[in-house]
Design a protein around this motif. Structure first.
Motif, mmCIF file in Angstrom:
data_model
loop_
_atom_site.group_PDB
_atom_site.id
_atom_site.type_symbol
_atom_site.label_atom_id
_atom_site.label_comp_id
_atom_site.label_asym_id
_atom_site.label_seq_id
_atom_site.Cartn_x
_atom_site.Cartn_y
_atom_site.Cartn_z
ATOM 1 N N PRO C 106 0.871 -1.018 -0.044
ATOM 2 C CA PRO C 106 0.007 -0.139 0.169
ATOM 3 C C PRO C 106 0.781 1.134 0.015
ATOM 4 O O PRO C 106 1.787 1.288 0.621
ATOM 5 C CB PRO C 106 -0.915 -0.148 1.259
ATOM 6 N N PHE C 107 0.326 2.139 -0.849
ATOM 7 C CA PHE C 107 1.245 3.735 -1.065
ATOM 8 C C PHE C 107 0.431 4.430 0.009
ATOM 9 O O PHE C 107 -0.903 4.222 0.251
ATOM 10 C CB PHE C 107 1.213 3.936 -2.256
ATOM 11 N N SER C 108 1.093 5.661 0.228
ATOM 12 C CA SER C 108 0.138 6.670 1.015
ATOM 13 C C SER C 108 -0.200 7.759 -0.161
ATOM 14 O O SER C 108 0.599 7.732 -1.101
ATOM 15 C CB SER C 108 1.260 7.470 1.868
ATOM 16 N N ASN C 109 -1.393 8.170 0.302
ATOM 17 C CA ASN C 109 -1.877 9.009 -1.077
ATOM 18 C C ASN C 109 -0.903 10.203 -1.585
ATOM 19 O O ASN C 109 -0.931 10.328 -2.552
ATOM 20 C CB ASN C 109 -3.276 9.391 -0.609
ATOM 21 N N SER C 110 -0.273 10.742 -0.475
ATOM 22 C CA SER C 110 0.527 11.553 -0.841
ATOM 23 C C SER C 110 1.671 11.472 -1.614
ATOM 24 O O SER C 110 2.052 12.400 -2.676
ATOM 25 C CB SER C 110 0.862 12.572 0.663
ATOM 26 N N GLU C 111 2.070 10.228 -1.382
ATOM 27 C CA GLU C 111 3.214 9.910 -2.224
ATOM 28 C C GLU C 111 2.700 9.841 -3.719
ATOM 29 O O GLU C 111 3.479 10.317 -4.705
ATOM 30 C CB GLU C 111 3.522 8.565 -1.848
ATOM 31 N N VAL C 112 1.747 9.309 -4.011
ATOM 32 C CA VAL C 112 1.248 9.157 -5.323
ATOM 33 C C VAL C 112 0.939 10.650 -5.933
ATOM 34 O O VAL C 112 1.458 10.889 -6.872
ATOM 35 C CB VAL C 112 -0.295 8.123 -5.411
ATOM 36 N N ARG C 113 0.299 11.162 -5.014
ATOM 37 C CA ARG C 113 -0.212 12.631 -5.514
ATOM 38 C C ARG C 113 1.181 13.480 -5.841
ATOM 39 O O ARG C 113 1.356 14.181 -6.764
ATOM 40 C CB ARG C 113 -1.047 13.460 -4.405
ATOM 41 N N ASP C 114 2.118 13.629 -5.009
ATOM 42 C CA ASP C 114 3.206 14.379 -5.134
ATOM 43 C C ASP C 114 4.027 13.946 -6.248
ATOM 44 O O ASP C 114 4.551 14.871 -7.090
ATOM 45 C CB ASP C 114 4.253 14.131 -3.778
ATOM 46 N N HIS C 115 4.157 12.463 -6.586
ATOM 47 C CA HIS C 115 4.641 12.124 -8.021
ATOM 48 C C HIS C 115 4.310 12.702 -9.082
ATOM 49 O O HIS C 115 4.908 13.154 -9.878
ATOM 50 C CB HIS C 115 4.918 10.460 -7.757
ATOM 51 N N VAL C 116 2.763 12.487 -9.087
ATOM 52 C CA VAL C 116 2.282 12.846 -10.232
ATOM 53 C C VAL C 116 2.366 14.500 -10.614
ATOM 54 O O VAL C 116 2.652 14.780 -11.681
ATOM 55 C CB VAL C 116 0.284 12.492 -10.038
ATOM 56 N N ARG C 117 2.141 15.121 -9.406
ATOM 57 C CA ARG C 117 2.247 16.441 -9.395
ATOM 58 C C ARG C 117 3.738 16.943 -10.047
ATOM 59 O O ARG C 117 3.978 17.798 -11.036
ATOM 60 C CB ARG C 117 2.190 17.228 -7.902
ATOM 61 N N ALA C 118 4.732 16.190 -9.576
ATOM 62 C CA ALA C 118 6.183 16.469 -10.001
ATOM 63 C C ALA C 118 6.277 16.174 -11.340
ATOM 64 O O ALA C 118 6.993 16.925 -11.951
ATOM 65 C CB ALA C 118 7.013 15.580 -9.015
ATOM 66 N N VAL C 119 5.830 14.997 -11.880
ATOM 67 C CA VAL C 119 5.856 14.794 -13.240
ATOM 68 C C VAL C 119 5.204 15.825 -14.235
ATOM 69 O O VAL C 119 5.775 16.095 -15.188
ATOM 70 C CB VAL C 119 5.248 13.085 -13.576
ATOM 71 N N LEU C 120 4.044 16.209 -13.778
ATOM 72 C CA LEU C 120 3.177 16.713 -14.703
ATOM 73 C C LEU C 120 3.169 18.338 -14.639
ATOM 74 O O LEU C 120 2.763 18.965 -15.583
ATOM 75 C CB LEU C 120 1.506 16.442 -14.787
ATOM 76 N N GLU C 121 3.376 18.640 -13.614
ATOM 77 C CA GLU C 121 3.600 20.117 -13.412
ATOM 78 C C GLU C 121 4.860 20.816 -13.440
ATOM 79 O O GLU C 121 5.291 21.978 -13.182
ATOM 80 C CB GLU C 121 2.834 20.703 -11.998
ATOM 81 N N ALA C 122 5.906 19.767 -13.917
ATOM 82 C CA ALA C 122 7.215 20.322 -13.790
ATOM 83 C C ALA C 122 7.719 21.297 -15.072
ATOM 84 O O ALA C 122 6.684 21.252 -16.129
ATOM 85 C CB ALA C 122 8.375 19.038 -14.214
#
Lengths: 64, 895, 122
Positions: C106-122
């Motif tokens: 299981p992942f933490s929600n913030s982990e997923v969210r932070d990664h997606v943000r990092a990728v897409l909003e860079a």
């Protein structure tokens, strides 16, 4: 060889005289034919008995 | 005077008794107490259907007309029985190894499993037997008429015909009831055999009783009797040598070739060793039957009026002396002789007609492509066999009406005999001569049939019935050399000798010449070698090379013919021999061969070969096989047989090892994957739980979503718990630490309970409970067993992916125990997965959405093995099918 | 209209959770449950990023990843792999096949969210 022996014995009556005074009567024929019959049956029974002990040659066919 | 009604009552009571005896015998056999049914004495008595009404009534008439000639009819079979070692033993052995069902099957099987030959022989047999059956009807009818006359009421022709038709109907019913129970003609018809044996005793005792009455009661003792014979008009020995020898030959040949004799001698033979006893006991029986024939004839001619029919002396003598009891007994004897012959004949013929005519036609007319379901071919065969029985009796009745019931009994019998012996050259050629071919056999048979029909059969129906008197006298269209009773202008011969001489001559000549000139097919060579050298190597030669057939297809086909229970047990046994588990053995040539023989016991060799051929397609005989056949040297064959046996052994071991190895590898891979599997199964629900609990904690969300997310968390937590429960359960079961709580209950209640507990609604899955055999008492851990059932039911509900899912639950008794089958109507489980489904974490569909962790079936298997039962996958049922074998009752009692 | 994330995953509850987290952050989330047809879905509506589960019905996530990298159009798409098996060899394989990131359930929600943000909003 029994069937051959029986066959020969049972065709002998054909050679009997069929006409005239000396013709063989049916009563005699009756005794002769049934006599041969008893003889043949007796021989076969004897032969079957003799074969029986060696019948392990005839392996039993299981219900395959 | 004797009341005619009393006679009818006695006859009906006797028939009822026979039904009862036959029924009891079937009952005993079904309970497994059939030891006494298989004794050599019963075998000998059943052979005595050779002595029909023709013997019982006709022999006396024959003796009254032609003196001693009647005895030839019994001398011939005596010679055959006495010489059993040569021909009979060979026939019986071939019959057993090849699972022969009839004489037509023997010939068709010998000549390359030819369908056409089977048809020809069948048609010949039907034509030749019809007059004989008519004869039996006639004799029963006449004997009734004798009593009616003595009762004062004279019978009209209509009464006779009515009697004949009632007798025919009664016989048809009896034969259908007891003769079509087993499909496998190789299985013995216990009811019929025992009824025939009883009748054999009755007819012998009845004839002896009349004879003793005549010799001691009327003539005054044996010596007086002989004197009376001397004095009678039959006094002198006056035999025509040609007829004497021809008739001995004819009766010997007929003894082997008559379909009914083949049936009792070969097909119903339970043990080759019974021949030892029958070889002397049956001649003894024949002798006893003929012992008093001449005395009865002489006394009858002496005491009865000139007009009396000598064929009925056996009845009329006691009647005229006021011995009513004896007359009734004698009537029963005659009745027995007639009925037993008709029953066995019709069974033999019906088997031939259904196997060699109906089934091939049905198969080629595309019946095979219809709905494939278990036992459908079986149904067709059973129905066709029943219709054939009725049809054959109808034909017999028709012939009776056509021939006007006029001809003397003996004459009809001889015509029938000479028709049956047309098979003799081909049969003997087939079992002694390798060079015999299919073409030769077919042409020989057809030629013999034509000549016989022209010279003997058609004239026998009576002048002007089929052939006009003019044709008889002058030949067809005035062609003199084609006169039916003087072929090629050779006149002055006795019609019977004439007919037999020409038909056998043409028959054998055609058979021999065409065999020499034609070339046998490979399959014919193989079969020929096997038939001729049946004692040298009883081992089967292989006619199938490694097939392309799929074991599951073969199973489906076999189920259609044998019915599912028997087919499954054959396949399971074969798989076990190969060292495999389950129901699907490797399709080796040996296995296909074995299966074919199994099937031919039901449908005949030709049909079985054709049906398997459809599936294995063309992979028939290889060059190797041909070389093996061409090689005549027995030593080499012997040697190669040994090698083959060894290599088969090695192959079996190797296969078992391969299988074990594959399983080990698979299991170790599974073990390797086990941790990652557990990890996956645990982490997936945890992911949802963690994710949603974070959402609930972090975010402001509405009450509706809140309760929804809480619900998800709750469900996933339950899923996690269930998984852990299952894992623990399984590990407890696997380590054998489980405690069983023995309880008593009934299977039907348990199934009921499982269905309720599974919580499957009717809409999700329609559950059909098949039969009433569910009433089985159980003593085992009922909760555990219910757990297995529930699992199977919920599995079906989850994975059965059709519009209207159905689950059939059926209980059957198999081999002393009970099995419960769960069969759904879905797509089933693909072959590749069937071996693995009982392993942990195996899911057939990859959908984790279905909710299972793939532990259910693994648990089921563990539970069943703890309980002393089992669970297997049952292939070839249409959908997914599981068979739960209930713990054996003995094992339970011991616990 | 936010950036499009394609979530290829077969567990309905996890789909719901991830969709919820990312939509709340303004991304558009498309979901797909079947491994067999995943590539067609990618080609039909090309996303800006893919979240890919390893254990899928039909085809595994690794196979899909291999296809994505082999196709020039999708070769550059950012891919986040998710797995519940938690073995290091899975992680190695994912990296070798060219996954941008790898997360174990299981992942933490913030982990997923932070990664997606990092990728897409860079």
């Amino acid at each position: 060889m029994l069937p051959i022996l029986g066959g020969i014995l049972w065709t002998i009556p054909l050679m009997w005289r069929q006409q005239g005074e000396e013709a063989v009567s049916n009563a005699t024929a009756l005794l002769y034919i049934f006599g041969v019959w008893v003889f043949v049956i007796f021989c076969t029974a004897l032969v079957s008995r003799l074969i029986e002990p060696g019948s392990d040659l005839i392996e039993k066919e299981g219900g395959s | 005077m004797l009341s005619f009604n009393l006679l009818v009552v006695v006859a009906l009571a006797y028939v009822l008794l026979l039904f009862l005896v036959a029924f009891m015998a079937e009952r005993r056999a079904a309970e497994g107490e059939d030891g006494w049914l298989r004794s050599p004495m019963i075998y000998t008595l059943s052979i005595s259907i050779y002595c029909t009404a023709w013997t019982f009534y006709g022999a006396v008439g024959y003796a009254a007309r032609s003196g001693f000639e009647f005895v030839t009819i019994y001398l011939g079979p005596t010679l055959v029985m006495v010489g059993w070692w040569w021909i009979l033993r060979r026939l019986v052995r071939i019959g057993k190894t090849q699972r022969i069902t009839s004489i037509a099957d023997l010939i068709s099987s010998r000549f390359g499993k030819s369908t056409q030959l089977g048809m020809i022989v069948t048609i010949m047999a039907v034509i030749a037997t019809t007059p004989y059956i008519a004869l039996q009807l006639q004799s029963v009818t006449l004997s009734f008429a004798v009593f009616a006359d003595s009762d004062g009421s004279s019978w009209s022709l209509g009464d006779l015909n009515a009697t004949a038709i009632w007798v025919a109907i009664g016989l048809a019913v009896f034969t259908i009831v007891f003769g079509t129970r087993n499909l496998d003609a190789n299985e013995r018809h216990h009811g019929i055999v025992i009824a025939v044996a009883v009748e054999a005793v009755v007819k012998l005792v009845a004839l002896l009783a009349v004879g003793i009455f005549v010799v001691w009661g009327l003539a005054g003792g044996p010596s007086e009797m002989l004197a009376q014979i001397e004095a009678s008009e039959l006094s002198t020995w006056n035999q025509d040598g040609g007829r004497w020898i021809t008739l001995i030959f004819l009766s010997a040949a007929a003894f082997l070739c008559l379909p009914r004799m083949f049936q009792v001698l070969v097909v119903e033979n339970a043990d080759e060793r019974h021949l030892h006893v029958a070889s002397w006991a049956f001649p003894l029986y024949l002798m006893a039957m003929s012992l008093f024939v001449l005395p009865i004839a002489v006394v009858g001619l002496d005491l009865l009026p000139e007009s009396a029919n000598p064929d009925l002396f056996v009845l009329t003598l006691p009647l005229s002396q006021g011995q009513n009891g004896l007359a009734i007994f004698s009537f029963l004897g005659g009745f027995s002789s007639a009925t037993s012959m008709v029953i066995v004949s019709t069974i033999a013929l019906a088997t031939m007609v259904s196997n060699h005519i109906v089934v091939p036609i049905w198969l080629s007319s595309g019946g095979n492509e219809g709905a494939m379901q278990s036992g459908d071919v079986r149904r067709v065969i059973v129905i066709s066999r029943r219709l054939s029985i009725a049809g054959i009796l109808a034909l017999g009745y028709l012939y009776y009406r056509l021939s006007g019931g006029g001809t003397a009994l003996a004459a009809i019998g001889l015509v029938s005999f000479s028709g049956a012996v047309q098979v003799l050259p081909v049969m003997l050629g087939g079992i002694f001569w390798r060079g015999a071919t299919r073409v030769g056999a077919a042409l020989g048979l057809v030629t013999g049939l034509i000549v016989w029909g022209w010279t003997l059969f058609l004239p026998s129906i009576g002048e002007n019935a089929v052939l006009s008197a003019a044709v008889l006298l002058e030949g067809p269209c005035g062609i003199a050399w084609l006169r039916p009773q003087a072929l090629f202008g050779i006149e002055g011969l006795d019609p019977l000798i004439h007919g037999i001489f020409w038909s056998m001559l043409f028959n054998s000549a055609m058979f021999f010449l065409c065999s020499v000139m034609s070339f046998p097919l490979p399959l014919e060579r193989l079969q020929g070698a096997q038939f001729v050298d049946v004692f040298a190597h009883s081992a089967q030669s292989r006619t199938w090379t490694r097939g392309t057939a799929d074991a599951e297809d073969l199973l489906i086909m076999s189920q259609r013919i044998l019915g599912s229970t028997q087919a499954q047990s054959v396949f399971q046994a074969a798989a076990m021999d190969q060292g495999k588990e389950g129901y699907l053995p490797d399709v080796t040539p040996d296995f296909v061969e074995r299966l074919e023989r199994e099937l031919s016991g039901s449908v005949g060799a030709a049909t079985a070969h054709a049906m398997i051929g459809q599936l294995t397609q063309g992979s028939n005989v290889s060059v190797e096989d041909l070389i093996a056949v061409a090689d005549e040297a027995a030593q080499i064959l012997e040697y190669s047989n040994q090698l083959e046996a060894k290599s088969a052994e090695q192959e079996r071991t190797a296969r078992a090892l391969r299988e074990a190895n594959a399983k080990l590898t698979e299991v170790s891979e599974q073990k390797d994957a086990f941790l990652s599997q557990i990890s996956h199964e645990l982490r997936t629900p945890m992911t949802s739980i963690r994710s949603f609990s974070e959402i609930l904690r972090e975010t402001e969300i509405g009450p509706k979503d809140r309760s929804k997310y809480a619900g998800i968390i709750h469900n996933e937590a339950i899923r996690l718990t269930r998984l852990l429960d299952d894992l623990l359960d399984l590990s407890v079961l696997e380590n054998g630490q489980v405690e069983l709580h023995q309880q008593s209950g009934s299977l039907s209640e348990l199934i009921e309970r499982a269905i309720d507990a599974s919580g499957v609604s009717k809409k999700e899955l329609r559950i059909i409970r098949v039969n009433a055999e569910e009433d089985v008492p159980l003593h085992t851990d009922l909760d555990r067993l219910a757990q297995v059932f529930i699992n199977l039911i919920t599995n079906a509900a989850k994975y059965c992916d059709v519009e209207e899912p159905e689950l059939r639950i059926s209980v059957q008794a198999i081999g002393g125990g009970h099995v419960v089958d769960f069969v759904d109507n879905g797509a089933g489980i693909p072959r590749s997965k069937q071996a693995m489904i009982f392993e942990k974490f195996t899911r057939v569909s990859d959908q984790s959405t279905a909710g299972g962790a793939g532990l259910g079936l693994a648990i089921c298997r563990e539970v069943m093995s703890r309980l002393g039962g089992g669970i297997t996958y049952l292939p070839g049922q249409g959908g997914a099918a599981f068979r739960v074998t209930l713990p054996a009752p003995q094992a339970l009692a011991a616990q | 209209m936010g950036k499009r994330v394609l979530l290829i995953e077969d567990e309905p509850n996890i789909i719901e959770a991830i969709s919820f987290i990312l939509s709340r952050d303004g991304f558009t989330v498309h979901t797909h449950e079947d491994g067999e047809t995943a590539m067609e879905k990618v080609r039909a509506t090309p996303p800006d990023m893919i979240i890919l589960d390893v254990m899928l019905p039909g085809r595994s996530g690794f196979d899909i990843l291999r296809d994505l990298r082999a196709d020039p159009i999708t070769a550059g798409l950012p891919v986040l792999m998710l797995t519940a098996r938690g073995q290091t060899k899975d992680r190695d394989l994912a990296e070798r096949l060219g996954a941008d990131h790898f997360m174990t359930k299981p992942f933490s929600n913030s982990e997923v969210r932070d990664h997606v943000r990092a990728v897409l909003e860079a």
